[in-house]
Enzyme design. Structure first.
Site, mmCIF file in Angstrom:
data_model
loop_
_atom_site.group_PDB
_atom_site.id
_atom_site.type_symbol
_atom_site.label_atom_id
_atom_site.label_comp_id
_atom_site.label_asym_id
_atom_site.label_seq_id
_atom_site.Cartn_x
_atom_site.Cartn_y
_atom_site.Cartn_z
ATOM 1 N N LYS A 193 30.182 31.971 46.222
ATOM 2 C CA LYS A 193 31.091 33.104 46.015
ATOM 3 C C LYS A 193 32.003 33.305 47.234
ATOM 4 O O LYS A 193 33.143 33.731 47.110
ATOM 5 C CB LYS A 193 30.296 34.375 45.689
ATOM 6 C CG LYS A 193 29.478 34.281 44.403
ATOM 7 C CD LYS A 193 30.326 33.936 43.185
ATOM 8 C CE LYS A 193 29.534 34.003 41.887
ATOM 9 N NZ LYS A 193 30.332 33.608 40.704
ATOM 10 N N SER A 229 30.626 38.110 43.890
ATOM 11 C CA SER A 229 29.340 38.792 43.753
ATOM 12 C C SER A 229 29.003 39.528 45.031
ATOM 13 O O SER A 229 29.445 39.147 46.134
ATOM 14 C CB SER A 229 28.253 37.762 43.462
ATOM 15 O OG SER A 229 26.977 38.338 43.612
ATOM 16 N N ASP A 252 33.807 22.280 29.751
ATOM 17 C CA ASP A 252 33.147 22.416 31.054
ATOM 18 C C ASP A 252 34.235 22.696 32.087
ATOM 19 O O ASP A 252 35.273 22.008 32.089
ATOM 20 C CB ASP A 252 32.442 21.077 31.356
ATOM 21 C CG ASP A 252 31.550 21.145 32.573
ATOM 22 O OD1 ASP A 252 31.942 21.778 33.576
ATOM 23 O OD2 ASP A 252 30.461 20.539 32.530
ATOM 24 N N TYR A 257 23.996 30.303 46.140
ATOM 25 C CA TYR A 257 24.822 30.998 45.140
ATOM 26 C C TYR A 257 25.850 31.898 45.841
ATOM 27 O O TYR A 257 27.053 31.851 45.530
ATOM 28 C CB TYR A 257 23.902 31.810 44.218
ATOM 29 C CG TYR A 257 24.602 32.843 43.383
ATOM 30 C CD1 TYR A 257 25.434 32.482 42.330
ATOM 31 C CD2 TYR A 257 24.423 34.214 43.633
ATOM 32 C CE1 TYR A 257 26.078 33.449 41.563
ATOM 33 C CE2 TYR A 257 25.056 35.175 42.873
ATOM 34 C CZ TYR A 257 25.887 34.794 41.845
ATOM 35 O OH TYR A 257 26.514 35.745 41.090
HETATM 36 N N1 LIG Z 1 25.708 39.852 35.609
HETATM 37 C C1 LIG Z 1 25.916 40.388 36.801
HETATM 38 O O1 LIG Z 1 25.492 41.502 37.065
HETATM 39 C C2 LIG Z 1 26.702 39.653 37.860
HETATM 40 C C3 LIG Z 1 26.691 40.131 39.167
HETATM 41 C C4 LIG Z 1 27.470 39.477 40.125
HETATM 42 C C5 LIG Z 1 28.247 38.385 39.768
HETATM 43 N N2 LIG Z 1 28.198 37.928 38.488
HETATM 44 C C6 LIG Z 1 28.995 36.739 38.158
HETATM 45 O O2 LIG Z 1 29.644 36.949 36.914
HETATM 46 C C7 LIG Z 1 29.716 35.733 36.191
HETATM 47 C C8 LIG Z 1 29.067 35.893 34.828
HETATM 48 O O3 LIG Z 1 27.715 36.268 35.009
HETATM 49 P P1 LIG Z 1 26.728 36.449 33.768
HETATM 50 O O4 LIG Z 1 25.673 37.376 34.213
HETATM 51 O O5 LIG Z 1 27.527 36.758 32.557
HETATM 52 O O6 LIG Z 1 26.089 35.003 33.694
HETATM 53 P P2 LIG Z 1 25.683 34.188 32.373
HETATM 54 O O7 LIG Z 1 24.787 33.091 32.847
HETATM 55 O O8 LIG Z 1 25.172 35.117 31.342
HETATM 56 O O9 LIG Z 1 27.066 33.584 31.876
HETATM 57 C C9 LIG Z 1 27.668 32.485 32.523
HETATM 58 C C10 LIG Z 1 28.343 31.657 31.441
HETATM 59 O O10 LIG Z 1 28.994 30.562 32.081
HETATM 60 C C11 LIG Z 1 28.813 29.420 31.258
HETATM 61 N N3 LIG Z 1 28.919 28.239 32.109
HETATM 62 C C12 LIG Z 1 28.070 27.850 33.093
HETATM 63 N N4 LIG Z 1 28.492 26.694 33.631
HETATM 64 C C13 LIG Z 1 29.632 26.356 32.981
HETATM 65 C C14 LIG Z 1 30.539 25.262 33.088
HETATM 66 N N5 LIG Z 1 30.327 24.293 33.978
HETATM 67 N N6 LIG Z 1 31.598 25.243 32.274
HETATM 68 C C15 LIG Z 1 31.822 26.231 31.368
HETATM 69 N N7 LIG Z 1 30.999 27.292 31.219
HETATM 70 C C16 LIG Z 1 29.913 27.349 32.009
HETATM 71 C C17 LIG Z 1 27.422 29.580 30.674
HETATM 72 O O11 LIG Z 1 27.280 28.798 29.488
HETATM 73 C C18 LIG Z 1 27.368 31.075 30.419
HETATM 74 O O12 LIG Z 1 27.780 31.407 29.110
HETATM 75 C C19 LIG Z 1 29.033 34.678 37.057
HETATM 76 O O13 LIG Z 1 30.027 33.986 37.797
HETATM 77 C C20 LIG Z 1 28.156 35.487 37.979
HETATM 78 O O14 LIG Z 1 27.925 34.823 39.201
HETATM 79 C C21 LIG Z 1 27.442 38.522 37.532
#
Ligand SMILES: NC(=O)c1ccc[n+]([C@@H]2O[C@H](COP(=O)([O-])OP(=O)(O)OC[C@H]3O[C@@H](n4cnc5c(N)ncnc54)[C@H](O)[C@@H]3O)[C@@H](O)[C@H]2O)c1
Length: 273
Positions: free
Chosen positions: A146, A113, A53, A142
């Site tokens: 960021k 983000s 975590d 959220y």
């Molecule tokens: N997918 C997008 O288009 C997008 C857009 C803007 C920003 N983001 C950012 O990119 C990052 C990844 O996004 P995603 O879409 O892959 O999300 P996701 O939810 O698919 O992946 C997030 C991962 O973080 C892990 N996680 C959550 N809390 C945790 C903790 N306390 N300790 C360890 N691991 C933890 C989860 O198990 C998960 O595997 C995020 O920070 C998100 O805010 C994503």
């Protein structure tokens, strides 16, 4: 430094959507990737894996050993109750930055983000793309997390000399799923190109970049990322016909989905439970 071509990346949140694209892509380019997540994915591939975590400082200390670059993706990727955002995204991000300083890791690339600036309006950027230097206008708790991420990145760059790039990711999926995503799409292959460029760029202090592909309809400034070596190859335009047909008509400019940079997140409310 590991014995692979580029060195070792510690990737938090590596089991998630973006992490799954990146760990495969970056490993293929010659990075040794160490995943760190609450869960183990079905197929970690060649990735070293740590279940932990980001709130756990001791687990992070162990995971940071022999790491050249941290890519911090872990957290809640949508709107949620403030207490949960506070724990996962705000405290978790602080813990990751602090562990990187303790371990002497020189560079962090962190998943900010578009929702850090989600209340900016498209209509104000008709003549020139929106820059990375606009004031924070988060559209959710959220998005607030960021803004915190970008702030602690700036603080740690100044205080500790860390090299920090905050990537305001658009929409990183296999394909754009809506008309808005034609603007905001970051293809998985371009995501790999972007993070590889940021991990290898010679001159990095503190930077914010937008993370999208070379989309024809984009209104976000890609120059800051290009200056760090990013050369996007994909364009959402190849999906435009399909996406527009599914949407069934032209977008309404007054709809928050199109009016604001953050789209419908400007209407999101935290869940009750
Ligand atoms: N997918 C997008 O288009 C997008 C857009 C803007 C920003 N983001 C950012 O990119 C990052 C990844 O996004 P995603 O879409 O892959 O999300 P996701 O939810 O698919 O992946 C997030 C991962 O973080 C892990 N996680 C959550 N809390 C945790 C903790 N306390 N300790 C360890 N691991 C933890 C989860 O198990 C998960 O595997 C995020 O920070 C998100 O805010 C994503």
């Amino acid at each position: 430094m590991s014995d692979t071509e580029f060195g070792r990346i510690l990737m938090t949140g590596a089991a998630g959507g973006v992490g799954t694209f990146l760990r495969a892509g970056l490993a293929e380019l010659g990075w040794q990737v160490r995943g760190f997540d609450l869960v183990t994915p079905d197929e970690p591939g060649t990735t070293e894996w740590v279940v932990g975590d980001v709130g756990d400082a001791a687990a992070l200390d162990a995971a940071m050993r022999d790491v050249d670059v941290v890519i911090h993706l872990a957290g809640i990727p949508v709107e949620d109750r403030f207490e949960r955002i506070l724990k996962s995204n705000i405290d978790g991000t602080y813990q990751v930055f602090d562990a990187a300083v303790r371990a002497g890791v020189p560079r962090i690339l962190t998943a900010s983000s578009n929702h850090a600036v989600g209340y900016h309006e498209r209509a104000d950027y008709r003549d020139a793309p929106i820059g990375v230097d606009v004031r924070p206008r988060p559209d959710t708790y959220y998005g607030v997390s960021k803004v915190f991420m970008e702030a602690i990145g700036s603080f740690y760059a100044d205080r500790h000399g860390m090299q920090v790039v905050c990537v305001r990711i658009g929409s990183c999926f296999e394909e754009p799923k809506s008309i808005r995503m034609l603007d905001t799409w970051l293809s998985p292959a371009d995501a790999t190109r972007l993070f590889h460029a940021l991990a290898t760029a010679p001159e990095v202090g503190y930077e914010i970049v937008y993370g999208i592909s070379a989309n024809k309809t984009a209104w976000w400034d890609l120059e800051p990322a290009r200056r760090l070596g990013y050369e996007p190859q994909d364009d959402s335009d190849v999906f435009a016909e399909k996406v527009e047909a599914a949407a069934g008509g032209a977008p309404d400019p007054a709809d928050p989905e199109f009016r604001y940079l953050g789209g419908r997140f400007t209407m999101a409310v935290p869940p009750e439970d």
